[in-house]
Design a protein around this motif. Structure first.
Motif, PDB file in Angstrom:
ATOM      1  N   UNK A 198      -3.705 -13.805-100.154  1.00 50.11           N
ATOM      2  CA  UNK A 198      -4.211 -13.162-101.884  1.00 50.11           C
ATOM      3  C   UNK A 198      -4.897 -12.156-102.148  1.00 50.11           C
ATOM      4  N   UNK A 199      -4.912 -11.697-103.206  1.00 47.90           N
ATOM      5  CA  UNK A 199      -5.930 -10.752-103.957  1.00 47.90           C
ATOM      6  C   UNK A 199      -6.029 -11.055-105.575  1.00 47.90           C
ATOM      7  N   UNK A 200      -7.089 -10.288-105.378  1.00 46.95           N
ATOM      8  CA  UNK A 200      -7.925 -10.095-106.876  1.00 46.95           C
ATOM      9  C   UNK A 200      -8.207  -8.979-107.435  1.00 46.95           C
ATOM     10  N   UNK A 201      -7.857  -8.551-108.553  1.00 46.01           N
ATOM     11  CA  UNK A 201      -8.256  -7.332-109.340  1.00 46.01           C
ATOM     12  C   UNK A 201      -9.542  -7.218-108.911  1.00 46.01           C
ATOM     13  N   UNK A 205      -9.805  -9.489-101.198  1.00 49.03           N
ATOM     14  CA  UNK A 205      -8.071  -8.980-100.140  1.00 49.03           C
ATOM     15  C   UNK A 205      -8.140 -10.345 -99.467  1.00 49.03           C
ATOM     16  N   UNK A 206      -8.454 -11.678 -99.661  1.00 51.15           N
ATOM     17  CA  UNK A 206      -7.564 -12.518 -98.472  1.00 51.15           C
ATOM     18  C   UNK A 206      -6.280 -12.249 -97.567  1.00 51.15           C
ATOM     19  N   UNK A 207      -6.718 -12.585 -96.070  1.00 52.68           N
ATOM     20  CA  UNK A 207      -5.536 -12.545 -95.483  1.00 52.68           C
ATOM     21  C   UNK A 207      -5.462 -13.444 -94.361  1.00 52.68           C
ATOM     22  N   UNK A 208      -4.885 -14.609 -94.379  1.00 50.97           N
ATOM     23  CA  UNK A 208      -5.355 -15.886 -93.336  1.00 50.97           C
ATOM     24  C   UNK A 208      -4.060 -15.889 -91.921  1.00 50.97           C
ATOM     25  N   UNK A 209      -5.209 -15.262 -91.093  1.00 55.20           N
ATOM     26  CA  UNK A 209      -4.489 -15.023 -89.811  1.00 55.20           C
ATOM     27  C   UNK A 209      -4.004 -17.145 -88.664  1.00 55.20           C
ATOM     28  N   UNK A 210      -2.840 -17.020 -88.587  1.00 54.43           N
ATOM     29  CA  UNK A 210      -2.729 -17.997 -87.744  1.00 54.43           C
ATOM     30  C   UNK A 210      -2.464 -17.508 -86.215  1.00 54.43           C
TER      31      UNK A 210
END
Length: 315
Positions: free
Chosen positions: A117-120, A51-56
């Protein structure tokens, strides 16, 4: 002096906590400042491998003032699943801001194509798009109150509960998944943790020999469910019904050389908690009526890692 802060959900206040800090933090302290740090961590999830989140950026709203904004020159991007068991990463560190009460916090997220994005687990090589719901304007608004003390540093951690935060819109959105976070904001000085072990082999053997109980889910070692308060009757996680939900669900894991499965629930405020374990998969959407084992009360103290009894409980 006393600081107050509260648990947050998106647009909904979930609860209240108390913390201690420096002095002079009233909103009447015109011109006074304090320094503040915000880290991000994650309560574990089961169905995702990434679960990748990119914070700006991050913005803070003083109760009686204009937004204080921090934009990152380079987005801060993490796989939130790496931030478990007490691990965290800094969003901002020792930044000077006006002292006093704040009413809102906003996390800015990069939602351009596959920036987040996410991957299962069953499709680890396939990236699924992750977006913020329309109306949030690429930001995640967290309403509630927290206090920045004057002339001292106040450190907070934002607990990003992925299991409750990632929602499958079922074809009702252009994105594969939506980021509708269930977050907790806690003071780093006011939290402790719970660690424990689970005798999964004994539980599985007992269940397989008892026709009155369902067997453990094949290939799944289970999770520890953490509820706020003592003597809570454990229930499954239902994202559509916050009442009675566990505070977090922590998968157990077997470390090299260990004979028992272990877990750690971190960033818990002082107080009483109920811990229970289930070796059955929880789909976190409907009432599964899953079976629980080894329910027990645990007291958390700030700055201390409390060891829970082994599940099943040893007399």
């Amino acid at each position: 002096m006393n600081q107050s802060l509260k648990l947050f959900t998106v647009a909904t206040l979930a609860g209240a906590l108390a913390a201690c800090g420096g002095s002079g933090s009233s909103s009447d302290d015109t011109g006074s400042t304090g320094t503040v740090s915000f880290d991000v961590t994650d309560a574990p999830a089961m169905e995702f491998s990434n679960v990748t989140v990119s914070f700006t950026g991050i913005s803070l709203k003083p109760q009686n003032g204009e937004w204080v904004e921090f934009s990152f020159d380079t987005p801060k991007t993490w796989n939130l699943l790496d931030l478990q068991g007490g691990m965290s990463e800094p969003l901002i560190t020792d930044e000077e801001v006006p002292a006093g009460p704040y009413s809102e916090l906003r996390l800015l997220v990069d939602t351009t194509e596959l920036a987040s994005f996410v991957t299962l687990k069953d499709q680890p090589d396939v990236k699924k798009s992750l977006a913020v719901p329309s109306g949030e304007q690429s930001g995640l608004k967290l309403k509630g109150e927290f206090l920045v003390a004057a002339d001292t540093t106040t450190d907070f951690t934002i607990d990003f509960d992925v299991k409750k935060s990632i929602v499958n819109p079922q074809g009702q959105s252009l994105a594969d998944y939506l980021l509708k976070p269930s977050l907790r904001l806690v003071s780093n000085l006011e939290v402790g943790s719970i660690s424990g072990e689970v005798d999964y082999a004994t539980i599985n053997q007992a269940r397989n020999s008892d026709e009155t109980q369902a067997n453990c889910t094949e290939g799944y070692e289970g999770s520890a469910y953490v509820y706020q308060g003592a003597d809570v009757i454990p229930t499954d996680l239902n994202v559509n019904n916050e009442e009675g939900n566990p505070l977090m669900v922590v998968p157990v894991s077997l470390k090299d050389g260990d004979s028992l499965y272990s877990y750690k629930a971190a960033f818990l405020t002082e107080g009483e908690y109920t811990i229970s374990y289930s070796c059955q998969v929880d789909d976190n959407e409907i009432d599964d009526e899953i079976e629980f084992d080894g329910t027990q009360n645990v007291t958390v103290e700030a700055g201390i890692e409390t060891e829970a009894q082994t599940i099943p409980l040893v007399n």
